[in-house]
Design a protein around this motif. Sequence first.
Motif, PDB file in Angstrom:
ATOM      1  N   MET A  31       6.341  10.059   8.616  1.00 11.01           N
ATOM      2  CA  MET A  31       7.003  10.470   7.302  1.00 11.01           C
ATOM      3  C   MET A  31       8.034   9.339   6.926  1.00 11.01           C
ATOM      4  O   MET A  31       8.171   8.820   5.855  1.00 11.01           O
ATOM      5  CB  MET A  31       7.808  11.772   7.035  1.00 11.01           C
ATOM      6  N   ASP A  32       8.894   8.889   7.899  1.00  7.65           N
ATOM      7  CA  ASP A  32       9.999   7.995   7.681  1.00  7.65           C
ATOM      8  C   ASP A  32       9.312   6.368   7.281  1.00  7.65           C
ATOM      9  O   ASP A  32       9.786   5.825   6.368  1.00  7.65           O
ATOM     10  CB  ASP A  32      10.619   7.675   8.695  1.00  7.65           C
ATOM     11  N   THR A  33       8.339   6.400   8.100  1.00  2.00           N
ATOM     12  CA  THR A  33       7.868   4.837   8.365  1.00  2.00           C
ATOM     13  C   THR A  33       6.790   4.812   7.038  1.00  2.00           C
ATOM     14  O   THR A  33       6.553   3.700   6.395  1.00  2.00           O
ATOM     15  CB  THR A  33       7.293   4.551   9.498  1.00  2.00           C
ATOM     16  N   GLY A  34       6.050   5.961   6.783  1.00  2.00           N
ATOM     17  CA  GLY A  34       5.143   5.868   5.833  1.00  2.00           C
ATOM     18  C   GLY A  34       3.837   5.240   6.292  1.00  2.00           C
ATOM     19  O   GLY A  34       2.876   5.069   5.459  1.00  2.00           O
ATOM     20  N   ASP A  35       3.711   5.077   7.475  1.00  2.00           N
ATOM     21  CA  ASP A  35       2.329   4.561   7.976  1.00  2.00           C
ATOM     22  C   ASP A  35       1.054   5.076   7.693  1.00  2.00           C
ATOM     23  O   ASP A  35      -0.003   4.412   7.234  1.00  2.00           O
ATOM     24  CB  ASP A  35       2.440   4.288   9.659  1.00  2.00           C
ATOM     25  N   LEU A  39       0.972  -1.228   0.038  1.00  2.00           N
ATOM     26  CA  LEU A  39       0.101   0.076  -0.014  1.00  2.00           C
ATOM     27  C   LEU A  39       0.884   1.403  -0.048  1.00  2.00           C
ATOM     28  O   LEU A  39       0.698   2.325  -0.743  1.00  2.00           O
ATOM     29  CB  LEU A  39      -0.923   0.138   1.140  1.00  2.00           C
ATOM     30  N   LYS A  40       1.838   1.121   0.865  1.00  2.00           N
ATOM     31  CA  LYS A  40       2.823   2.414   0.986  1.00  2.00           C
ATOM     32  C   LYS A  40       3.599   2.637  -0.538  1.00  2.00           C
ATOM     33  O   LYS A  40       3.524   3.999  -0.753  1.00  2.00           O
ATOM     34  CB  LYS A  40       3.988   2.178   1.933  1.00  2.00           C
ATOM     35  N   SER A  41       3.874   1.790  -1.046  1.00  2.00           N
ATOM     36  CA  SER A  41       4.975   1.847  -2.434  1.00  2.00           C
ATOM     37  C   SER A  41       4.039   1.811  -3.699  1.00  2.00           C
ATOM     38  O   SER A  41       4.184   2.571  -4.553  1.00  2.00           O
ATOM     39  CB  SER A  41       6.106   0.886  -2.454  1.00  2.00           C
ATOM     40  N   GLU A  42       2.935   1.220  -3.692  1.00  2.00           N
ATOM     41  CA  GLU A  42       2.158   1.019  -4.905  1.00  2.00           C
ATOM     42  C   GLU A  42       0.844   1.531  -4.909  1.00  2.00           C
ATOM     43  O   GLU A  42       0.235   1.769  -5.943  1.00  2.00           O
ATOM     44  CB  GLU A  42       2.032  -0.601  -5.053  1.00  2.00           C
ATOM     45  N   GLY A  43       0.473   2.002  -3.825  1.00  2.00           N
ATOM     46  CA  GLY A  43      -0.718   2.597  -3.729  1.00  2.00           C
ATOM     47  C   GLY A  43      -1.931   1.726  -3.813  1.00  2.00           C
ATOM     48  O   GLY A  43      -1.770   0.449  -3.732  1.00  2.00           O
ATOM     49  N   PHE A  44      -3.236   2.119  -3.494  1.00  2.00           N
ATOM     50  CA  PHE A  44      -4.220   1.367  -3.438  1.00  2.00           C
ATOM     51  C   PHE A  44      -4.618   0.426  -4.737  1.00  2.00           C
ATOM     52  O   PHE A  44      -4.878  -0.665  -4.748  1.00  2.00           O
ATOM     53  CB  PHE A  44      -5.621   2.134  -2.902  1.00  2.00           C
ATOM     54  N   ALA A  45      -4.455   1.063  -5.875  1.00  2.00           N
ATOM     55  CA  ALA A  45      -4.711   0.677  -7.027  1.00  2.00           C
ATOM     56  C   ALA A  45      -3.789  -0.192  -7.522  1.00  2.00           C
ATOM     57  O   ALA A  45      -4.014  -1.454  -8.290  1.00  2.00           O
ATOM     58  CB  ALA A  45      -4.590   1.917  -8.294  1.00  2.00           C
TER      59      ALA A  45
END
Lengths: 219, 219
Positions: free
Chosen positions: B107-111, B32-38
């Motif tokens: 910001m760092d974790t991207g949670d 989810l963080k790197s590719e997004g929902f789609a």
Amino acid sequence: MAKSGVASRPRGATSTGAATRQALVEAAIETLKSEGFAGTSARAIATRAGCNQALVFYHFGSVVDLLLAALDQVGTRRMQHYRAALGEVTTPAGLAAVAADVFREDMDTGDVAVLVEMIAGSSSTPGLGAEVAARIAPWREFAQSALEAGLSGSPLGSVLPLGEFSHAAVALYLGLEMLSHLDGDRSRATALFDRALQVASLLDAFTTSPPVPAAKEHP
Amino acid sequence: MAKSGVASRPRGATSTGAATRQALVEAAIETLKSEGFAGTSARAIATRAGCNQALVFYHFGSVVDLLLAALDQVGTRRMQHYRAALGEVTTPAGLAAVAADVFREDMDTGDVAVLVEMIAGSSSTPGLGAEVAARIAPWREFAQSALEAGLSGSPLGSVLPLGEFSHAAVALYLGLEMLSHLDGDRSRATALFDRALQVASLLDAFTTSPPVPAAKEHP
DNA sequence: GTCTATACTTGGATAGAC
DNA sequence: GTCTATCCAAGTATAGAC
């Protein structure tokens, strides 16, 4: 070089195709609003536009390019409207009133949802992020000039760090839209703007507003 | 019913499958963080988890259910951490310092990006919106108690409309994450938190308060 | 519990008739 | 410019072997 002039189109033909092109952009906007980025496919858009799926690729080359065209359209449309609404705002209360108005409209039209979906969707398509970012930048600049206009008469204007505030303003706007859209409840957001108006009115009272030629508003 | 006890598992076997279940949740978060929902498909998740795509459906029934499990995980994890960080905050400056710290971590974790993607993605799947909304609600409550804690010593606490402010705080947080994630530039957001810290310190100075332990660290 | 194999659906994109 | 037809890749989900 293509798309050239005068278009001597045959009798009764449905214009030059610019019409369907526009219909596709409009359909893309509506589909982004109601189905989100993940649900916005060439087929979904074309169905809503009342034309064939292949036309998406004929007119725009790819789906994301159509989506960017949609983002452009909604961007320029809203920007025009915002600038007009900002009009002669020179006081904090005036700014707050306009902001509340405009936000309410944006809730109704859902235009900001298009922004949000494109931003969030950017992660899934390489290169899209940069394109979207470039189209968001003007909003920050606009927010800053709006703040400057609203605080021009106030001593706050020269004290507050407007560059940072404008970024916060855009972020807040997007966040409020996102949350309101999520649960379909705009009351929290509008209550917030009402409160901002109160505070701004207070600021107005503390500011000696000298000239202010009793506005040219008409009832 | 199922999932029943004791699981006399064979020697050396990879636990009861709870391990892969957890791996899938973790992989879903990262995807989810790197590719997004789609871009978060059963295949993408399984690949990252190092297991087979069919296991997504065996363990969770559907992709969205796995995504919701991921949202739960990230939610409880961050909530625990936030509560701990909030600790003994009793002053505006203390609150601002903690908020800046925590945001930098996020910001760092991207949670928080996981939240944003799930909210934006909700539009594309019927019924998902309500599920996500239910999982966001605790954050508003938490924000409110954080504001109460930070303003407890200040007269502001009893004047400000904390219910509305907490909503704004959550929205701002999500918006800042969204924008920072978009252009990969967190400087604007961190500058904003720095500024908030300055203002809060000013508030502290105006409030006659007993000796307060300073913030835990500084650059 | 985990894998392979597979059925079925949807989506992006192109070719060619009209 | 627009449509039909089609190819191919990718997705969800299930069945069944191990």
